[in-house]
Design a protein around this motif. Structure first.
Motif, short mmCIF file in Angstrom:
data_model
loop_
_atom_site.label_atom_id
_atom_site.label_comp_id
_atom_site.label_asym_id
_atom_site.label_seq_id
_atom_site.Cartn_x
_atom_site.Cartn_y
_atom_site.Cartn_z
N GLU A 51 75.27 28.03 12.12
CA GLU A 51 76.62 28.36 11.80
C GLU A 51 77.40 27.37 12.70
OE1 GLU A 51 79.04 30.35 9.77
OE2 GLU A 51 77.44 31.89 9.11
N GLU A 94 83.26 28.12 13.92
CA GLU A 94 84.78 28.04 14.52
C GLU A 94 85.88 28.72 13.40
OE1 GLU A 94 86.13 24.33 15.72
OE2 GLU A 94 87.94 24.96 16.10
N SER A 95 85.69 28.33 12.20
CA SER A 95 86.41 28.67 11.19
C SER A 95 85.94 30.01 10.78
CB SER A 95 86.33 27.99 9.87
OG SER A 95 85.48 28.06 9.11
N LEU A 96 85.02 30.35 10.86
CA LEU A 96 84.83 32.10 10.64
C LEU A 96 85.39 32.94 11.82
CD1 LEU A 96 82.84 33.46 8.78
CD2 LEU A 96 81.20 33.44 10.42
N GLU A 140 76.19 24.95 14.85
CA GLU A 140 75.63 23.42 14.36
C GLU A 140 76.40 22.66 13.12
OE1 GLU A 140 71.53 22.34 14.54
OE2 GLU A 140 71.19 23.19 16.30
N ARG A 141 76.65 23.67 12.09
CA ARG A 141 77.39 23.09 11.13
C ARG A 141 78.85 23.13 11.19
NH1 ARG A 141 73.96 25.45 6.12
NH2 ARG A 141 71.81 24.48 6.54
N GLY A 142 79.36 23.72 12.37
CA GLY A 142 80.51 23.77 12.46
C GLY A 142 81.50 25.06 11.79
N THR A 143 80.63 25.88 10.99
CA THR A 143 81.31 26.91 10.13
C THR A 143 81.65 28.06 11.09
OG1 THR A 143 79.03 27.53 9.63
CG2 THR A 143 80.22 26.34 7.95
#
Lengths: 375, 310
Positions: free
Chosen positions: A211, A218-220, A213-216
């Motif tokens: 999560e 932060e928004s999570l 690495e994929r940048g998800t």
């Protein structure tokens, strides 16, 4: 205008070299990977070299001496002198034997019955009773085969038996739990634990780093969900996955290898859930520490290695030196192996194993707490 | 219940350090409700860090303030419920479909009808018929729209958009901005960071941040006016040769080529005119005094800031 740069032309070697230099630089940057390059062979070598012993010594043994006399003592001394056995318990009843064997606290129980010396002198061929925990045929095998000769030599030394001819006593050996010494009976329950450790670790070890690495991630984190909720949401699906895996291995073990399940399936399921959770928690902790998926993977391998070598899966636990056993005791797999083997092969009940279960609970809590203080 | 103050974001003295590096220093700003507030500044100037502090992802080392009336230090969970944050990178799950992504967000925010709300958003975004497509296979422009849709799905009061249109084609960018204006018209406050000047000009108000400090803020025309910059545009002839000659001349603070013309700017009109006087008669080149563009103003601010901080 600047003159165009000079080109010497790119040959095969030049381009290969450019790639090679780049790889070395990247390797040097990744400290953890760099460390693993040193640590993995070092660890393997030390573990294999010092800890592992396929003809184990000092196996924990319980002794029931019905009569306290010279014969008994010299037999015991001789048994201990082989260095295969180490008398850790002196017991007073056969019930105690059974308990110690079932819980795995001793691998052997030796009983010298009442009137042994008198019967020996009369030439009645009395019997020494030896019960062995044969769930691990490797651990029990060489010790058992040496026993008859050892006792005889001891008694000859004491001039109680003639130097030649048929032995005037009998050794009645009882290989419990796995009388045919089938390795698969020991391996299949062990595989349940090993496979669960590997898959559970890797599933969660990758989950958080993926999560990030994929940048998800932060928004999570900017959404109304707490870290604990994220962790639970990530772990629970894999508890089910682990459960399916365990069921699959045990099912195949029963059908193809004829492995019995003597104990309670419900108990096995409950303790397996605990074990799966412990491994998922460890994997999750790796996931929060590692900076990328590669590091998480390497941490898992670093953890998996001692699990395989020091848990008693591949090599007899009792045969390892004390320091290796001490490391082994901290690994969830060690405790789980005892649980699975005891439930499946010995029909153990929870009362025998509460210590192992509690250890797993404690580890789970410790790991979960560790994660929380990292925040 | 929230009393809905007129100021959506009200922070004072925000400071954030990473190690011994101060990323945001003593930053104060007020964003009125319903405004589209542009957040500009060079790379690494602290825009993302500021946005993360506003939505509770980072705790400021110093400073305090409120976001939608909630304390950014102690009420982050309440802020998260009412703020939509769109990160710089595409932050939806590429291996989930459009619908699955939206339903996930809807469930996280506890919407009563995740399926219905997701379907409504799919229609609003014009993604009908592509609900089952994996988000990772969408084009750049569609990804951004989907991400915006995911942010607005829980009906937030404030949108924080961190460089939302980076790498998106002009048409998609325009549609994106039309959507932002439509949302603002519905009463949403939008804080958007960007590098694009045309986007900055679409904001009601802008703030300029460099080296972690808020240098200036206000409407576009106020900023241009306040910059005190005078600009001459030279066009025709060999402007690259001219640019070379004019650079670093006293009185000239900035020379920037714009295609076939050149923007020559200075803070002191008299000194600027004196500096360009020798070139005014050069054949083939026409000089006109023009209004400095927003970009001229920002590049000037940046060079001033560099003088102050380095």
């Amino acid at each position: 205008m600047k003159a165009p740069r000079a080109h010497t032309g790119g040959g095969f070697w030049r381009r290969t070299r450019a790639m090679l230099i780049k790889e070395f630089i990247q390797l040097k940057r990744d400290r953890l990977s760099f460390g693993m390059i040193i640590m993995i062979p070092l660890l393997q070598l030390l573990l294999f070299g010092y800890a592992i012993n396929t003809t184990p010594r000092d196996l924990p043994t319980a002794v029931l001496l019905a009569e306290n006399n010279d014969v008994g003592r010299s037999i015991l001394a001789a048994i201990e002198n082989t260095r295969y056995f180490k008398v850790t318990r002196q017991v007073r009843s056969e019930a105690e034997f059974d308990r110690l064997l079932t819980t795995g606290q001793v691998l052997f129980a030796i009983e010298i019955p009442a009137g042994f010396e008198r019967a020996l002198r009369r030439g009645d061929k009395p019997a020494i009773l030896i019960a062995a925990d044969a769930t691990d045929p490797v651990a029990a095998g060489s010790a058992m085969s040496s026993l008859g000769q050892v006792v005889r030599t001891a008694l000859q030394h004491d001039r109680l038996v003639p130097d030649s001819g048929a032995p005037p006593f009998e050794i009645r050996m009882h290989a419990r739990y796995n009388p045919a010494a089938e390795t698969s009976l020991n391996i299949v329950p062990g595989l349940v634990g090993t496979i669960l450790t590997m898959t559970m670790l890797i599933f969660t070890a990758l989950s958080v780093t993926r999560e990030i690495e994929r940048g998800t991630m932060e928004s999570l984190l900017s959404m109304p969900i707490t870290p604990v909720e994220i962790m639970l949401g990530k772990i629970v699906p894999y508890v089910i996955v682990g459960f399916v895996q365990a069921a699959l291995i045990i099912g195949i073990g029963i059908v193809l290898f004829g492995v019995p399940v003597l104990g309670s399936l419900l108990l096995l399921a409950a303790l397996s859930t605990l074990f799966i959770t412990a491994n998922l928690s460890i994997g999750y902790t790796f996931s929060t520490v590692a900076q990328n998926q590669l590091q998480a993977m390497q941490m898992s391998i670093m953890f998996f290695l001692p699990n395989i070598l020091l848990s008693g899966f591949m090599f007899p636990f009792a045969g390892m030196p004390a320091w290796a056993q001490w490391i082994g005791e901290t690994l969830p797999l060690t405790h789980y192996l005892r649980i699975v083997r005891a439930i499946m092969l010995k029909g153990a009940t929870f009362a025998d194993l509460h210590y192992d279960g509690l250890t797993l609970v404690a580890m789970t809590i410790a790991v979960t707490r560790f994660r929380r203080t990292l925040d | 219940m929230n009393t809905a103050p007129e100021i959506a974001i009200d922070v004072r003295g925000l400071t954030k350090r990473f190690g011994n590096r101060t990323v945001v220093h003593d930053l104060s700003m007020q964003v009125p409700r319903g405004a589209i507030y542009g957040f500009l500044g060079p790379n690494g100037s602290g825009k993302t860090t500021t946005i993360r502090m506003l939505c509770g992802l980072l705790t400021p080392d110093e400073g305090e303030g409120t976001c939608l009336g909630y304390d950014i230090r102690t009420e982050a969970d309440k802020i998260k419920l009412r703020v939509g944050y769109m990160t710089q990178r595409f932050s939806l799950y590429e291996d989930l479909s459009v619908r699955e992504n939206l339903e996930f967000v809807a469930r996280l925010y506890g919407l009563a009808d995740p399926r219905g709300d997701a379907q409504g958003m799919i229609e609003r975004l014009g993604l009908s018929g592509r609900e089952e497509q994996l988000a990772g296979t969408l084009s750049g422009g569609w990804k951004q729209r989907l991400a915006l849709g995911a942010c607005t799905l829980p009906s937030p009061e404030l949108l924080l958009l961190d460089e939302p249109t980076a790498g998106v084609d002009p048409k998609a960018r325009r549609e994106f901005w039309n959507e932002i204006h439509a949302l603002a018209a519905e009463g949403l406050t939008v804080l958007v960071s960007t590098h694009y000047m045309d986007e900055a000009e679409r904001c009601h108000e802008i703030a300029y941040i460099a080296y972690g400090e808020l240098l200036t803020h206000g409407t576009v025309s106020r900023l241009i006016e306040r910059s005190g910059l005078v600009t001459y545009t030279a066009s025709g002839g060999d402007v690259s040769e001219l640019a070379h000659e004019l650079t670093d001349k006293p009185g000239i603070d900035m020379v920037a080529p714009f295609g076939a013309s050149l923007h020559v700017s200075g803070r002191d009109p008299a000194a600027l005119e004196a500096a360009i006087a020798p070139y005014r008669e050069r054949p083939g080149i026409t000089w006109t005094r023009t209004e400095p563009s927003l970009e001229d103003v920002f590049i000037d601010l940046m060079s001033q800031a560099r003088d102050n901080f380095q």
